[in-house]
Write a protein that holds these residues in place. Structure first.
Motif, PDB file in Angstrom:
ATOM      1  N   GLU A 151       0.166 -27.173   7.064  1.00 17.20           N
ATOM      2  CA  GLU A 151       0.932 -27.318   5.631  1.00 17.20           C
ATOM      3  C   GLU A 151       1.200 -26.044   5.094  1.00 17.20           C
ATOM      4  O   GLU A 151       2.174 -25.929   4.366  1.00 17.20           O
ATOM      5  N   ALA A 152       0.307 -24.960   5.101  1.00 14.55           N
ATOM      6  CA  ALA A 152       0.416 -23.941   4.255  1.00 14.55           C
ATOM      7  C   ALA A 152       1.634 -22.951   5.020  1.00 14.55           C
ATOM      8  O   ALA A 152       2.454 -22.177   4.282  1.00 14.55           O
ATOM      9  N   GLN A 208      -9.384 -20.978   6.443  1.00 14.12           N
ATOM     10  CA  GLN A 208      -9.660 -22.444   5.855  1.00 14.12           C
ATOM     11  C   GLN A 208     -10.924 -23.102   6.652  1.00 14.12           C
ATOM     12  O   GLN A 208     -11.843 -23.672   5.977  1.00 14.12           O
ATOM     13  N   GLU A 214      -4.467 -28.116   6.899  1.00 12.32           N
ATOM     14  CA  GLU A 214      -4.373 -27.235   5.904  1.00 12.32           C
ATOM     15  C   GLU A 214      -3.266 -26.161   6.284  1.00 12.32           C
ATOM     16  O   GLU A 214      -2.429 -25.791   5.363  1.00 12.32           O
ATOM     17  N   TYR A 268      -5.592 -20.677   9.363  1.00 12.55           N
ATOM     18  CA  TYR A 268      -6.440 -21.457   9.971  1.00 12.55           C
ATOM     19  C   TYR A 268      -8.065 -20.829   9.950  1.00 12.55           C
ATOM     20  O   TYR A 268      -8.961 -21.629   9.394  1.00 12.55           O
ATOM     21  N   ALA A 299      -9.412 -30.374   9.771  1.00 17.30           N
ATOM     22  CA  ALA A 299      -8.984 -30.339   8.515  1.00 17.30           C
ATOM     23  C   ALA A 299      -8.511 -28.998   8.088  1.00 17.30           C
ATOM     24  O   ALA A 299      -7.428 -28.975   7.563  1.00 17.30           O
ATOM     25  N   ALA A 300      -9.199 -28.077   8.536  1.00 14.82           N
ATOM     26  CA  ALA A 300      -8.784 -26.720   8.361  1.00 14.82           C
ATOM     27  C   ALA A 300      -7.246 -26.334   9.106  1.00 14.82           C
ATOM     28  O   ALA A 300      -6.460 -25.920   8.578  1.00 14.82           O
ATOM     29  N   GLU A 303      -3.758 -36.049  12.527  1.00 11.48           N
ATOM     30  CA  GLU A 303      -5.338 -35.373  12.706  1.00 11.48           C
ATOM     31  C   GLU A 303      -5.860 -35.610  14.059  1.00 11.48           C
ATOM     32  O   GLU A 303      -6.444 -34.907  14.723  1.00 11.48           O
ATOM     33  N   ASN A 341       3.147 -33.022   5.204  1.00  8.50           N
ATOM     34  CA  ASN A 341       1.885 -33.651   5.159  1.00  8.50           C
ATOM     35  C   ASN A 341       2.265 -34.925   6.089  1.00  8.50           C
ATOM     36  O   ASN A 341       1.204 -35.105   6.871  1.00  8.50           O
TER      37      ASN A 341
END
Length: 214
Positions: free
Chosen positions: A30-31, A78, A27, A75, A23-24, A41, A36
């Motif tokens: 995306e950052a 997050q 994210e 990463y 998940a991190a 995943e 997305n």
């Protein structure tokens, strides 16, 4: 007991940190500008599980033409808070306790920093460990055996009694290079066996049965 001195990897072996890591990582991508809908995943998870976080960073920075240092930094930011939610794998507590009850010892060998031991404490598992090497000790990364050898020397471990337990080939390879046996924990049959472990299991109850077989 077949082996009396057990050396444990942390991520993906003692504690299932992968859901939070994946998940991190998503994210962080995306950052760094990845849409997305482009994220997979399952592919991120496989890259981490079959190889390493470093491999995932290398692969996805190349694929999306990103700056690796920035992706790694985002990463880590997050991922850090998610460690508190990571649960121990089923059977871990029972096996750790059984080893100690039989007069054996458990040791931690992880690329994660001291927060790994903090999480083991929160899970009431730290009590079963006699020693640890974390990223704070600044040893070369596995499969280099230097960190294992340092633990063996410090705690007077006979390599013939040692077993390195991990969820990737590099864990088993580190054990073999240190002169001890290796066990591969592969709950989803994702690992292509390149390390010839002495045993390969999908559940820790299997490993416990093997260790304590008459």
């Amino acid at each position: 007991m077949r082996y009396q001195q057990l050396f444990w990897d942390f991520d993906g072996t003692l504690v299932n940190t992968y859901p939070g890591m994946v998940a991190a990582f998503g994210e962080a991508l995306e950052a760094c500008g990845v849409n997305n809908f482009e994220l997979d995943e399952e592919e991120i998870y496989k890259a981490m599980r079959q190889h390493s976080l470093g491999n995932a960073l290398q692969r996805f920075t190349a694929e999306y033409r990103l700056n690796r240092d920035r992706l790694a930094k985002v990463y880590q930011k997050q991922a850090a808070p998610r460690l508190k939610d990571a649960a121990a794998f089923p059977g871990v507590a029972d096996l750790l306790a059984a080893v100690v009850a039989a007069g054996g010892r458990n040791f931690l060998l992880t690329h994660r920093d001291h927060h790994a031991m903090d999480r083991l404490s929160q899970l009431n598992l730290a009590q079963y460990f006699s020693g640890a090497v974390t990223a704070d000790d600044d040893f070369p990364r596995k499969p280099d055996p230097t960190s294992l050898q340092a633990l063996m020397k410090k705690y007077d471990v006979d390599r013939q009694t040692g077993l390195m337990i991990g969820d990737r080939n590099l864990d088993v390879q580190a054990g073999h290079r240190a002169g001890m046996a290796g066990a591969l924990f592969d709950p989803e049959h994702l690992i292509v066996d390149e390390s010839q472990p002495e045993i390969r299991v999908i559940r820790f109850a299997e490993l416990q049965d093997w260790l304590f077989a008459e």
